[in-house]
Design a protein around this motif. Structure first.
Motif, short mmCIF file in Angstrom:
data_model
loop_
_atom_site.label_atom_id
_atom_site.label_comp_id
_atom_site.label_asym_id
_atom_site.label_seq_id
_atom_site.Cartn_x
_atom_site.Cartn_y
_atom_site.Cartn_z
N LEU A 169 18.51 -43.52 20.23
CA LEU A 169 18.48 -42.85 19.00
C LEU A 169 19.95 -42.47 18.83
N GLY A 170 20.38 -42.44 17.49
CA GLY A 170 21.74 -41.96 17.11
C GLY A 170 21.62 -40.38 17.27
N HIS A 171 22.59 -39.89 17.56
CA HIS A 171 22.79 -38.38 17.86
C HIS A 171 22.67 -37.56 16.29
N PRO A 172 21.78 -36.79 16.43
CA PRO A 172 21.72 -36.09 15.30
C PRO A 172 22.68 -35.07 14.83
N HIS A 173 23.07 -35.40 13.59
CA HIS A 173 24.27 -34.63 13.14
C HIS A 173 24.26 -33.09 13.02
N PRO A 174 24.96 -32.42 13.25
CA PRO A 174 25.00 -30.93 13.22
C PRO A 174 24.42 -30.55 11.63
N GLY A 175 23.66 -29.52 11.68
CA GLY A 175 23.11 -29.03 10.45
C GLY A 175 22.06 -30.14 9.58
N THR A 176 21.37 -31.04 10.48
CA THR A 176 20.73 -32.20 9.76
C THR A 176 19.03 -31.81 10.15
N LEU A 177 18.12 -32.45 9.62
CA LEU A 177 16.70 -32.46 9.81
C LEU A 177 16.04 -33.81 10.25
N GLY A 178 15.17 -33.68 11.19
CA GLY A 178 14.53 -35.03 11.63
C GLY A 178 13.06 -34.57 11.35
N PHE A 179 12.18 -35.49 10.98
CA PHE A 179 10.90 -35.36 10.66
C PHE A 179 9.91 -36.14 11.57
N LEU A 180 9.20 -35.54 12.45
CA LEU A 180 8.15 -36.23 13.44
C LEU A 180 6.94 -36.13 12.96
N ALA A 181 6.19 -37.27 12.89
CA ALA A 181 4.65 -37.13 12.37
C ALA A 181 3.67 -38.04 13.08
N VAL A 182 2.53 -38.03 12.67
CA VAL A 182 1.59 -38.91 12.99
C VAL A 182 0.81 -39.60 11.94
N GLU A 183 0.63 -40.88 12.21
CA GLU A 183 -0.13 -41.77 11.30
C GLU A 183 -1.11 -42.66 11.98
N ASP A 184 -2.32 -42.50 11.60
CA ASP A 184 -3.52 -43.41 12.19
C ASP A 184 -3.32 -43.18 13.68
N GLY A 185 -3.03 -41.77 14.28
CA GLY A 185 -3.08 -41.49 15.67
C GLY A 185 -1.72 -41.81 16.32
N GLN A 186 -0.90 -42.32 15.52
CA GLN A 186 0.45 -43.05 16.15
C GLN A 186 1.35 -42.17 15.80
N PRO A 187 2.23 -41.42 16.88
CA PRO A 187 3.49 -40.80 16.44
C PRO A 187 4.56 -41.59 16.05
N PHE A 188 5.39 -41.10 15.23
CA PHE A 188 6.41 -41.76 14.49
C PHE A 188 7.59 -40.78 14.03
N ILE A 189 8.65 -41.65 13.77
CA ILE A 189 9.85 -40.92 13.05
C ILE A 189 10.05 -41.01 11.74
N SER A 190 9.50 -39.89 11.02
CA SER A 190 9.36 -40.37 9.54
C SER A 190 10.69 -40.10 8.84
N ALA A 191 11.78 -39.60 9.45
CA ALA A 191 13.26 -39.36 8.85
C ALA A 191 13.94 -38.82 9.86
N TRP A 192 15.34 -39.15 9.89
CA TRP A 192 16.14 -38.75 11.20
C TRP A 192 17.58 -38.58 10.27
N ASN A 193 18.34 -37.50 10.59
CA ASN A 193 19.65 -37.20 10.03
C ASN A 193 19.56 -36.82 8.57
N VAL A 194 18.56 -36.14 8.34
CA VAL A 194 18.44 -35.85 6.77
C VAL A 194 19.43 -34.59 6.72
N PRO A 195 20.41 -34.73 5.68
CA PRO A 195 21.22 -33.46 5.33
C PRO A 195 20.73 -32.20 4.56
#
Length: 195
Positions: A169-195
């Motif tokens: 994974l890319g290093h999350p930038h300071p002051g950013t958001l990441g979103f982790l979710a589950v779809e159909d029972g499977q975990p996934f990353i829905s967004a990364w490094n969102v300012p």
């Protein structure tokens, strides 16, 4: 099911210079405070049912400036204990240990306050945190304010991967958001490094 929102604390002088800030309580820079404040409008729109944070001031201050309330300090969310590499950049470490890679080679022991931590220990802390968070997601979103390497370990453990996969994974930038979710029972990353 709600999402797990990862918030990387705002910029510090050490994050700006690339120094490893594990347990050292480095304050936010002015830019770090501004980035944390800028997160407030987006976070205010989320149905947060709980907020957890590393107890280090850079994370707790980020939570405060982002308008989060009811923040629960969680020592399991402290950054990787870098031991003898605390305060050093990767380039400085490689001067004495050519080819060094944190994910593969780990850290060396430090002093009594920073003895160092193996990746497996970081993963165990994160697994315990995720065990506490998962049941809460039935009621809405949960926010976690933490640190760069720790967020990467948390993300790959969320995905069910070995902690060493954090290197992918890319290093999350300071002051950013990441979103982790589950779809159909499977975990996934829905967004990364969102300012």
């Amino acid at each position: 099911m709600g999402e797990l929102i990862l918030i990387r604390h705002g910029q510090t002088e050490w994050s700006l210079s690339g120094r490893h800030a594990g347990r050292t309580d480095v304050p936010l820079t002015d830019a770090g405070e501004a980035a944390a404040e800028a997160l407030a409008p987006r976070l205010a729109r989320l149905p947060l049912v709980a907020v957890f944070s590393s107890p280090l001031s850079r994370a707790m201050r980020t939570a405060e400036l982002a308008g989060l309330t009811g923040v629960r300090p969680d020592p399991d969310l402290m950054e990787w204990d870098y031991g003898g590499y605390e305060g050093l950049t990767a380039a400085q470490i490689r001067e004495t240990r050519p080819g060094w890679n944190l994910w593969r080679d780990g850290v060396i022991p430090g002093d009594a306050d920073r003895p160092g931590e193996r990746l497996e220990h970081v993963a165990a802390r994160i697994d315990a945190t995720l065990d506490r968070i998962r049941p809460l997601l039935d009621d809405g979103d949960v926010a976690v304010v933490a640190h760069g390497h720790l967020a990467r370990v948390l993300t790959v453990r969320w995905l069910g991967l070995d902690a060493s996969a954090g290197r992918l994974l890319g290093h999350p930038h300071p002051g950013t958001l990441g979103f982790l979710a589950v779809e159909d029972g499977q975990p996934f990353i829905s967004a990364w490094n969102v300012p």
